[in-house]
Design an enzyme around this catalytic site. Structure first.
Site, PDB file in Angstrom:
ATOM      1  CE1 TYR A 154      -2.222   3.279   2.678  1.00  0.00           C
ATOM      2  CE2 TYR A 154      -3.535   2.717   0.763  1.00  0.00           C
ATOM      3  CZ  TYR A 154      -3.253   3.572   1.812  1.00  0.00           C
ATOM      4  OH  TYR A 154      -4.013   4.710   1.991  1.00  0.00           O
TER       5      TYR A 154
ATOM      6  CG  ASP B 219       5.936   3.687   0.201  1.00  0.00           C
ATOM      7  OD1 ASP B 219       4.723   3.499  -0.047  1.00  0.00           O
ATOM      8  OD2 ASP B 219       6.325   4.349   1.191  1.00  0.00           O
TER       9      ASP B 219
ATOM     10  CE  LYS C 185       2.920   4.843   7.816  1.00  0.00           C
ATOM     11  NZ  LYS C 185       1.584   4.894   8.413  1.00  0.00           N
TER      12      LYS C 185
HETATM   13  P1  KE4 Z   1      -0.450   8.475   4.512  1.00  0.00           P
HETATM   14  O1  KE4 Z   1      -1.059   9.159   3.311  1.00  0.00           O
HETATM   15  O2  KE4 Z   1      -1.482   7.649   5.275  1.00  0.00           O
HETATM   16  O3  KE4 Z   1       0.336   9.431   5.417  1.00  0.00           O
HETATM   17  O4  KE4 Z   1       0.665   7.439   4.005  1.00  0.00           O
HETATM   18  C1  KE4 Z   1       0.282   6.477   3.050  1.00  0.00           C
HETATM   19  C2  KE4 Z   1       1.278   5.332   3.103  1.00  0.00           C
HETATM   20  C3  KE4 Z   1       2.239   5.241   2.119  1.00  0.00           C
HETATM   21  N1  KE4 Z   1       3.158   4.242   2.121  1.00  0.00           N
HETATM   22  C4  KE4 Z   1       3.165   3.321   3.120  1.00  0.00           C
HETATM   23  C5  KE4 Z   1       4.208   2.233   3.102  1.00  0.00           C
HETATM   24  C6  KE4 Z   1       2.210   3.373   4.165  1.00  0.00           C
HETATM   25  O5  KE4 Z   1       2.237   2.448   5.152  1.00  0.00           O
HETATM   26  C7  KE4 Z   1       1.243   4.398   4.162  1.00  0.00           C
HETATM   27  C8  KE4 Z   1       0.162   4.492   5.233  1.00  0.00           C
HETATM   28  N2  KE4 Z   1       0.075   3.402   6.148  1.00  0.00           N
HETATM   29  C9  KE4 Z   1      -1.200   3.153   6.772  1.00  0.00           C
HETATM   30  C10 KE4 Z   1      -1.041   1.950   7.697  1.00  0.00           C
HETATM   31  N3  KE4 Z   1      -1.419   0.738   7.070  1.00  0.00           N
HETATM   32  C11 KE4 Z   1      -1.728   4.381   7.481  1.00  0.00           C
HETATM   33  C12 KE4 Z   1      -2.913   4.125   8.375  1.00  0.00           C
HETATM   34  C13 KE4 Z   1      -4.202   4.582   7.768  1.00  0.00           C
HETATM   35  O6  KE4 Z   1      -4.398   4.374   6.545  1.00  0.00           O
HETATM   36  O7  KE4 Z   1      -5.021   5.137   8.539  1.00  0.00           O
END
Ligand code: KE4
Length: 427
Positions: free
Chosen positions: A143, A238, A266
């Protein structure tokens, strides 16, 4: 007695879809009522009923130094009183960029944004703009945020062109997105042999954390690097989740691989909205205002958010930080594994730095398909048995977990003791 969480959840659903601002928070995968958190400190959170939890979500990674760390809070307060946002460059952003370039050698220039989605979306646009190619490769189970061309699941057909995973994404937005199997070296080789000269980039989570924790094998990642170089495609790591979580220099340092572009998030915000994408200077010069690849953001590099991130980046560089974090994370996974074994429950776990995976399976998964074969129903029962005892794991079987520097031996051992009760109830 009605829980305040129930009352708040009912109220939230009247004004917000699903009552949450991000779907995984709604507990739909595990069932039950999400806990509305009122405050957090160190390894703990407290919900609307005043119940304390040992927290293994850590805001999905950012809370690596522990919640409400005094140094981070003070940095935010000191920045906030000087104004929240200027829409103009600040020295703080230069310091953050310099720190990122120092800690991630593959990054010679970096652009700050406000979310991981923005970081990966911009990285893709840069790769397409720099190569003049449209095709991108991603992997099932990874993801990268919710940009249209990344909300794709494996399609049918030899080239596995993707199908949208979300309504509202036109099919022609994903026609250039190939979805391959994570850790499948042969398929990667075959795909590049077939269309390598059309591929703008490969984007991968080098340590996957969004199908639970699944390690990218060295062969998989090194083959990807070799093929991208051979065919003139760009390699995007990523590291929004793995960056500064699996080690001070990210997963790329663990594998000694130099990606062309890295996405971060993060931890670099320490709980505030900071993310970034960066890479070779010759690539980044394609970004506006220097080049033709456009990207912008009102709150990009926000000084208050950057203050939280910089304070966090300084704390994780303290001597022994990652040795201790890794030891504590292993203490948890080893302890849970022993507790499950003693209860006769089929369970295993894995840990990379400060992130971990729990699997109701005989061995850690190496692919999306293997992860999907694990016992989700057992996880859900374990999740609630632990939540009832005050230990908060990710509310979904296919998510990784996170330990902070504040998870002491006593904190971890308390979780393991509760797990003994939870596993016993599973047999
Ligand atoms: P954000 O747009 O949520 O800040 O980041 C997206 C993203 C991009 N790449 C990786 C490897 C990620 O893990 C994420 C976001 N991770 C999720 C956890 N599975 C965020 C939690 C959520 O979606 O509320």
């Amino acid at each position: 007695m009605t829980s305040h969480n129930d009352t708040l959840f009912a109220r939230a659903q009247r004004t917000t879809p699903g009552g949450v601002n991000s779907p995984v928070r709604a507990f739909r995968s595990v069932g039950g009522t999400p806990r509305f958190i009122t405050r957090a400190e160190g390894p703990y959170t407290w919900d609307a009923d005043g119940k304390r939890y040992t927290d293994y979500v850590g805001s999905w990674g950012p809370a690596i130094v522990g919640h409400a760390h005094p140094t981070v809070i003070k940095a935010v307060q000191d920045a906030a009183v000087r104004g929240l946002s200027f829409g103009a460059p600040t020295e703080a952003e230069i310091e953050m960029a310099e720190e990122i370039c120092k800690l991630v050698p593959s990054i010679e220039q970096v652009r700050l944004v406000s979310s991981g989605t923005e970081a990966t979306m911009s990285a893709l646009r840069l790769a397409r703009g720099a190569t003049g190619r449209d095709m991108i490769v991603k992997f099932e189970g990874c993801y990268h945020g919710h940009a249209d061309s990344l909300l794709v699941k494996a399609g049918s057909g030899a080239l596995t062109f993707g199908n949208p995973t979300s309504a509202g994404v036109p099919a022609d937005f994903v026609q250039h997105t190939l979805v391959l199997d994570y850790n499948n070296v042969a398929q990667l080789e075959e795909t590049f042999a077939r269309v390598g000269d059309k591929i703008a980039c490969v984007i991968v989570e080098p340590v996957a954390g969004n199908m639970n924790l699944v390690r990218g094998t060295s062969a998989f990642l090194h083959t990807m690097r070799r093929l991208c170089t051979q065919y003139g495609a760009l390699l995007i790591f990523d590291e929004v989740m793995s960056g500064f979580r699996v080690g001070l220099h990210g997963a790329q340092a663990l594998h000694n691989i130099t990606p062309d572009i890295t996405a971060l998030g993060k931890v670099i915000g320490g709980g505030m909205p900071v993310a970034a994408f960066g890479g070779r200077a010759d690539l980044m010069k394609h970004m506006a205002p220097l080049g033709a690849v456009y990207q912008a953001g009102t709150l990009s590099g926000n000084p208050v958010a950057v203050a939280a991130g910089m304070a966090t980046l300084r704390l994780i560089q303290e001597p022994g930080f990652y040795e201790s974090l890794g030891t504590q994370t292993r203490r948890l996974t080893d302890g849970l594994t022993q507790a499950a074994q003693d209860a006769g429950v089929t369970f295993c776990a894995d840990a990379v730095g400060g992130m971990f995976g729990l699997y109701f399976a005989t061995q850690p998964p190496t692919s999306y398909a293997e992860m999907m074969a694990s016992d989700k129903e057992k996880f859900n029962r374990f999740f609630h048995a632990m939540l009832d005892q005050g230990h908060y794991f990710a509310p979904a079987a296919f998510e990784a977990g996170f330990v902070s520097a504040q998870h002491s031996d006593a904190v971890i051992d308390g979780t393991i003791a509760a797990a003994r009760t939870a596993f016993a109830a599973l047999t």
